[in-house]
Design a protein around this motif. Sequence first.
Motif, PDB file in Angstrom:
ATOM      1  N   UNK A  25     -66.096  93.170-102.880  1.00 46.83           N
ATOM      2  CA  UNK A  25     -65.111  94.054-102.276  1.00 46.83           C
ATOM      3  C   UNK A  25     -65.673  94.749-101.037  1.00 46.83           C
ATOM      4  N   UNK A  26     -64.781  95.326-100.272  1.00 46.56           N
ATOM      5  CA  UNK A  26     -65.153  96.059 -99.057  1.00 46.56           C
ATOM      6  C   UNK A  26     -66.064  97.228 -99.418  1.00 46.56           C
ATOM      7  N   UNK A  27     -67.204  97.324 -98.720  1.00 50.33           N
ATOM      8  CA  UNK A  27     -68.150  98.406 -98.966  1.00 50.33           C
ATOM      9  C   UNK A  27     -69.232  98.093 -99.976  1.00 50.33           C
ATOM     10  N   UNK A  28     -69.206  96.895-100.583  1.00 50.00           N
ATOM     11  CA  UNK A  28     -70.223  96.533-101.571  1.00 50.00           C
ATOM     12  C   UNK A  28     -71.578  96.309-100.889  1.00 50.00           C
ATOM     13  N   UNK A  29     -72.646  96.762-101.551  1.00 51.32           N
ATOM     14  CA  UNK A  29     -74.000  96.532-101.055  1.00 51.32           C
ATOM     15  C   UNK A  29     -74.519  95.201-101.591  1.00 51.32           C
ATOM     16  N   UNK A  30     -75.265  94.490-100.761  1.00 49.98           N
ATOM     17  CA  UNK A  30     -75.804  93.197-101.190  1.00 49.98           C
ATOM     18  C   UNK A  30     -77.043  92.844-100.389  1.00 49.98           C
ATOM     19  N   UNK A  31     -77.789  91.884-100.897  1.00 51.31           N
ATOM     20  CA  UNK A  31     -78.935  91.288-100.216  1.00 51.31           C
ATOM     21  C   UNK A  31     -78.931  89.794-100.504  1.00 51.31           C
ATOM     22  N   UNK A  32     -79.792  89.063 -99.802  1.00 54.44           N
ATOM     23  CA  UNK A  32     -79.984  87.651-100.083  1.00 54.44           C
ATOM     24  C   UNK A  32     -81.310  87.505-100.828  1.00 54.44           C
ATOM     25  N   UNK A  33     -81.289  86.662-101.850  1.00 53.56           N
ATOM     26  CA  UNK A  33     -82.455  86.458-102.727  1.00 53.56           C
ATOM     27  C   UNK A  33     -83.006  85.060-102.480  1.00 53.56           C
ATOM     28  N   UNK A  34     -84.332  84.970-102.260  1.00 56.30           N
ATOM     29  CA  UNK A  34     -84.984  83.684-102.038  1.00 56.30           C
ATOM     30  C   UNK A  34     -86.083  83.467-103.069  1.00 56.30           C
ATOM     31  N   UNK A  35     -86.255  82.211-103.467  1.00 53.86           N
ATOM     32  CA  UNK A  35     -87.469  81.779-104.144  1.00 53.86           C
ATOM     33  C   UNK A  35     -88.291  81.018-103.109  1.00 53.86           C
ATOM     34  N   UNK A  36     -89.518  81.435-102.905  1.00 54.72           N
ATOM     35  CA  UNK A  36     -90.366  80.847-101.873  1.00 54.72           C
ATOM     36  C   UNK A  36     -91.711  80.476-102.466  1.00 54.72           C
ATOM     37  N   UNK A  37     -92.565  79.905-101.637  1.00 56.36           N
ATOM     38  CA  UNK A  37     -93.911  79.553-102.082  1.00 56.36           C
ATOM     39  C   UNK A  37     -94.738  80.781-102.427  1.00 56.36           C
ATOM     40  N   UNK A  38     -94.307  81.956-101.914  1.00 58.83           N
ATOM     41  CA  UNK A  38     -95.000  83.210-102.211  1.00 58.83           C
ATOM     42  C   UNK A  38     -94.314  83.998-103.317  1.00 58.83           C
ATOM     43  N   UNK A  39     -93.334  83.388-103.985  1.00 59.42           N
ATOM     44  CA  UNK A  39     -92.644  84.080-105.054  1.00 59.42           C
ATOM     45  C   UNK A  39     -91.255  84.534-104.631  1.00 59.42           C
ATOM     46  N   UNK A  40     -90.546  85.271-105.496  1.00 61.70           N
ATOM     47  CA  UNK A  40     -89.189  85.716-105.177  1.00 61.70           C
ATOM     48  C   UNK A  40     -89.193  86.825-104.126  1.00 61.70           C
ATOM     49  N   UNK A  41     -88.163  86.804-103.254  1.00 59.80           N
ATOM     50  CA  UNK A  41     -88.020  87.794-102.192  1.00 59.80           C
ATOM     51  C   UNK A  41     -86.569  88.236-102.104  1.00 59.80           C
ATOM     52  N   UNK A  42     -86.352  89.492-101.775  1.00 61.98           N
ATOM     53  CA  UNK A  42     -85.031  90.000-101.426  1.00 61.98           C
ATOM     54  C   UNK A  42     -85.069  90.440 -99.972  1.00 61.98           C
ATOM     55  N   UNK A  43     -84.069  90.014 -99.207  1.00 62.09           N
ATOM     56  CA  UNK A  43     -84.022  90.327 -97.785  1.00 62.09           C
ATOM     57  C   UNK A  43     -82.619  90.799 -97.397  1.00 62.09           C
ATOM     58  N   UNK A  44     -82.571  91.625 -96.362  1.00 60.73           N
ATOM     59  CA  UNK A  44     -81.292  91.943 -95.731  1.00 60.73           C
ATOM     60  C   UNK A  44     -80.881  90.739 -94.900  1.00 60.73           C
ATOM     61  N   UNK A  45     -79.697  90.179 -95.083  1.00 61.66           N
ATOM     62  CA  UNK A  45     -79.294  88.979 -94.337  1.00 61.66           C
ATOM     63  C   UNK A  45     -79.434  89.159 -92.831  1.00 61.66           C
ATOM     64  N   UNK A  46     -79.937  88.126 -92.172  1.00 64.66           N
ATOM     65  CA  UNK A  46     -80.190  88.205 -90.729  1.00 64.66           C
ATOM     66  C   UNK A  46     -78.909  88.384 -89.934  1.00 64.66           C
ATOM     67  N   UNK A  47     -77.776  87.870 -90.434  1.00 65.45           N
ATOM     68  CA  UNK A  47     -76.511  87.929 -89.702  1.00 65.45           C
ATOM     69  C   UNK A  47     -75.602  89.039 -90.228  1.00 65.45           C
ATOM     70  N   UNK A  48     -76.148  89.987 -90.999  1.00 66.69           N
ATOM     71  CA  UNK A  48     -75.339  91.065 -91.559  1.00 66.69           C
ATOM     72  C   UNK A  48     -74.749  91.921 -90.440  1.00 66.69           C
ATOM     73  N   UNK A  49     -73.465  92.261 -90.556  1.00 72.12           N
ATOM     74  CA  UNK A  49     -72.786  93.031 -89.516  1.00 72.12           C
ATOM     75  C   UNK A  49     -72.868  94.534 -89.744  1.00 72.12           C
ATOM     76  N   UNK A  50     -73.271  94.956 -90.932  1.00 69.20           N
ATOM     77  CA  UNK A  50     -73.392  96.385 -91.223  1.00 69.20           C
ATOM     78  C   UNK A  50     -74.515  96.568 -92.232  1.00 69.20           C
ATOM     79  N   UNK A  51     -75.480  97.428 -91.903  1.00 75.39           N
ATOM     80  CA  UNK A  51     -76.666  97.631 -92.730  1.00 75.39           C
ATOM     81  C   UNK A  51     -76.889  99.131 -92.903  1.00 75.39           C
ATOM     82  N   UNK A  52     -77.239  99.541 -94.120  1.00 70.98           N
ATOM     83  CA  UNK A  52     -77.531 100.946 -94.398  1.00 70.98           C
ATOM     84  C   UNK A  52     -78.968 101.075 -94.895  1.00 70.98           C
TER      85      UNK A  52
END
Length: 560
Positions: A337-364
């Motif tokens: 929904x509008x206003x929901x907070x989220x991140x993108x989750x990756x599994x990488x060679x260095x383990x799991x990571x959470x990142x703010x999406x590079x193309x995010x239009x609004x970040x807090x």
Amino acid sequence: MTSLSFAPKLSLYPKRSVLVFQYRNGPKRVAFPKKVKIVCSAPEQPKQQDERRQRSTRKKTKKSESDGEKGIDPVGFLTKRGISHKQFAQFLRDRHKALKDLKDEILKRHLNLRDMASGFEILGMHRHPEHRVDYMEWAPGARYCALVGDFNGWSPTENCAREGHLGHDDFGYWFIILEDKLREGEEPDELYFQMYNYADDYDKGDSGVTIEEIFKKSDDEYWEPGEDRFVNHRFEVPAKLYEQIFGPNGPQTLEELGEIPDAETRFKAWKEEHKDDPPSDLRYHVIDSGKEYDIFNVIGDPESLERFRAKEPPLAYWFETRKGRKAWLKKYTPNISHGSKYRVYFNTSNGPLERVPAWAAYVQPDAEGKQAFAVHWEPPPEDAYKWRNTPPKVPKSLRIYECHVLPHVKKAGYNAIQLIGIVEHKDYFTVGYRVTNLYAVSSRFGTPDDFKRLVDEAHGLGLLVFLDIVHSYSAADEMVGLSLFDGSNDCYFHTGKRGHHKYWGTRMFKYEDLDVLHFLLSNLNWWVAEYQIDGFQFHSLSSMLYTHNGFASFSGDMEE
């Protein structure tokens, strides 16, 4: 700082030892060490001009041959511009070749430069007409990709990219679909690809016409007589061919089968047999007139080919099935929904990571700027900002103000404002220059709609709006920035010393990478398309041009 709001004109005149850059405030000249001989003479007659031109051509040919033996061949664009300084000519040839090679690489993956600079139309989070939200992210070093947030309890397995080719492509672009949720008691759509109009209450699909009636209408109106024959009877030709060869009345042995004539002979015989048929049945005929076994070199009927090219695809009939917003609200609720907070989750060679999406239009970010969340910005149509003013025309002389209360700027006689620190950044210690999220307007000053209102008010006062943009480097933070975005050290930035600014501790973009160029060029287009920005000032342009980031003395030598 270097202003680059309008494209400068670069002129290289023959027989001149200076480069002339045409800017708004007058020409800038860069001189090169070269002796220039100036000759004044009376106007020549046409015959004299021809003789002189022929002598000049012979001299250039001899010079090119002698230089070619030495490894220097100033031909093409160098010769046309009279560039004979060997070291400079070699430098320009190398840069020209690099430009051509880069353009070829770009056009292998993109239709044109405009298409390359429009990545924001598909990357990031976008509402799709088929009752869903699509998310796409570039992370070539990741092994697994998912979205986590308020909408799914921050679960890394609830909404992930599918395995295989549907999850990501060969270039590392991940694709996730967030299907809208059916309301209790509602049945799924009859059409799998049912579309909805999320802006208007009603659309053509709400008229009560069934899909069968629309398909029949398209068959009756779109197809001309005879054109839909093979659409409605797909197996007619193979069935007849099978019956002729393998049927009870067909040849029973190879001797009875005989020698099969070539395709052109069979075509002429068939055409003679059907010469009295209606013209529509003889419209689409293709024969091979190329080399033997060359199935791609074919000739078609020019008339039918032209008619086929002029025929629009039957999308209009498909849009007649699209329903309006009220039908969607009755049947579905948004997954995110509008206003929901989220991140993108990756599994990488260095383990799991959470990142703010590079193309995010609004970040807090939080108060200290260390933790941040992307915010899904999809206000309902009645709350979304609507533009009221059009951008003013570009004046002949710019007077730019950095940046004050708008009525004061207008009364002071300025016609443009330049905004600093608007793009989302880690902290304000560096006046907003350590950018973390290039597609997000800073949440410190309001929402995306608040910034649209500011730009709209400026345009209403006749002020152009320029944005101070930082593409020369990026914040080195991992959680709130792009550093180690997908777990690898070379996703957006160079590795090693070249990937770090020596004095500022920031990361340096890998400009030669097509996906990084795609990201940065699309970013410029995004601010123009989404927020109607009129121009940019590129901060620290020397960091983009030189590997020493501009922190070196310049003597004018070619090596520099």
